[in-house]
Design a protein around this motif. Structure first.
Motif, short mmCIF file in Angstrom:
data_model
loop_
_atom_site.label_atom_id
_atom_site.label_comp_id
_atom_site.label_asym_id
_atom_site.label_seq_id
_atom_site.Cartn_x
_atom_site.Cartn_y
_atom_site.Cartn_z
N ILE A 74 0.86 -1.18 0.00
CA ILE A 74 0.00 0.00 0.00
C ILE A 74 0.90 1.24 0.00
O ILE A 74 1.94 1.26 0.66
CB ILE A 74 -0.99 0.02 1.19
N GLU A 75 0.51 2.24 -0.75
CA GLU A 75 1.37 3.42 -0.94
C GLU A 75 1.44 4.30 0.30
O GLU A 75 2.49 4.84 0.62
CB GLU A 75 0.88 4.24 -2.13
N GLU A 76 0.32 4.46 0.98
CA GLU A 76 0.28 5.41 2.08
C GLU A 76 0.92 4.90 3.37
O GLU A 76 0.98 5.60 4.36
CB GLU A 76 -1.17 5.84 2.38
N GLY A 77 1.43 3.69 3.37
CA GLY A 77 1.95 3.11 4.59
C GLY A 77 3.39 3.45 4.89
O GLY A 77 4.26 3.29 4.05
N GLU A 78 3.62 3.96 6.11
CA GLU A 78 4.99 4.14 6.58
C GLU A 78 5.37 2.95 7.46
O GLU A 78 6.35 2.28 7.20
CB GLU A 78 5.13 5.44 7.35
N LYS A 79 4.56 2.71 8.50
CA LYS A 79 4.81 1.56 9.36
C LYS A 79 4.16 0.31 8.79
O LYS A 79 4.77 -0.75 8.76
CB LYS A 79 4.27 1.82 10.77
N VAL A 80 2.92 0.43 8.37
CA VAL A 80 2.20 -0.69 7.77
C VAL A 80 2.37 -0.55 6.26
O VAL A 80 1.83 0.35 5.65
CB VAL A 80 0.70 -0.68 8.16
N LYS A 81 3.13 -1.47 5.67
CA LYS A 81 3.52 -1.31 4.27
C LYS A 81 2.69 -2.12 3.28
O LYS A 81 2.83 -1.94 2.07
CB LYS A 81 4.99 -1.68 4.11
N ALA A 82 1.83 -3.03 3.77
CA ALA A 82 1.07 -3.86 2.83
C ALA A 82 -0.18 -4.40 3.51
O ALA A 82 -0.36 -4.28 4.72
CB ALA A 82 1.93 -5.01 2.33
N GLU A 83 -1.04 -5.00 2.68
CA GLU A 83 -2.26 -5.63 3.16
C GLU A 83 -2.30 -7.07 2.67
O GLU A 83 -1.91 -7.36 1.54
CB GLU A 83 -3.48 -4.87 2.66
N ILE A 84 -2.79 -7.96 3.52
CA ILE A 84 -2.89 -9.37 3.17
C ILE A 84 -3.98 -9.55 2.12
O ILE A 84 -5.10 -9.07 2.30
CB ILE A 84 -3.19 -10.23 4.41
N VAL A 85 -3.65 -10.23 1.03
CA VAL A 85 -4.59 -10.48 -0.05
C VAL A 85 -5.13 -11.90 0.04
O VAL A 85 -6.31 -12.14 -0.20
CB VAL A 85 -3.91 -10.27 -1.42
N ASN A 86 -4.26 -12.84 0.39
CA ASN A 86 -4.67 -14.24 0.45
C ASN A 86 -3.79 -14.97 1.46
O ASN A 86 -2.61 -14.65 1.60
CB ASN A 86 -4.54 -14.89 -0.93
#
Length: 147
Positions: A74-86
């Motif tokens: 995810i672009e807006e993430g500094e600490k959280v950089k991604a989201e689980i897709v599967n």
């Protein structure tokens, strides 16, 4: 949609979808939960960061240390950089390995299946209920009474 129906659809999607890491999606290993639906992961390059679990998975699917998931940055993430897709289970992992898309870093066969059990066991174990056990004693006693 009721909670039961939602859970049914989400679990069916997780079991039946055999997705490949295409585009910007990558396979990572879960290092542990950090609370508030955040999980620390390690990518194939060895970088560690936080990912979030989307709302549809919350309270429907559980993951633990050593599991593998497919994430999308995810672009807006500094600490959280991604989201689980599967969430990847044994059959999905075998499929990804068979098409040659499994990361070399995670290529140790013992590591890939380290904490994996049958999907049904991982998801639907109710630890609040004792397992019912059939007593073999009753069949032995009935035989000795007959003879």
């Amino acid at each position: 949609m009721s909670k039961a129906t939602k859970r049914k659809h989400v679990t069916k999607e997780i079991l039946d979808d055999f997705v490949l890491p295409e585009g910007d999606k990558i396979i990572v290993k879960i290092l542990g939960g950090r609370g508030n639906n955040l999980h620390e992961v390690e990518n194939p390059e060895g970088e560690k960061y936080l990912v979030s679990m989307p709302t549809k998975f919350r309270k429907n699917v559980w993951i633990k240390r050593g599991d593998f998931v497919l994430i999308q940055p995810i672009e807006e993430g500094e600490k959280v950089k991604a989201e689980i897709v599967n969430i990847l289970y044994i059959e999905q992992i075998k499929y990804i390995q068979s098409v040659g898309k499994w990361p070399e870093k995670f290529n140790d066969p013992n590591e890939a299946f380290q904490n994996k059990e049958k999907f049904d066991d991982d998801l639907f174990v109710n630890t609040n209920r004792p397992e019912s056990k059939v007593h073999a004693e009753s069949s032995e006693n009935s035989e000795s009474e007959e003879g």
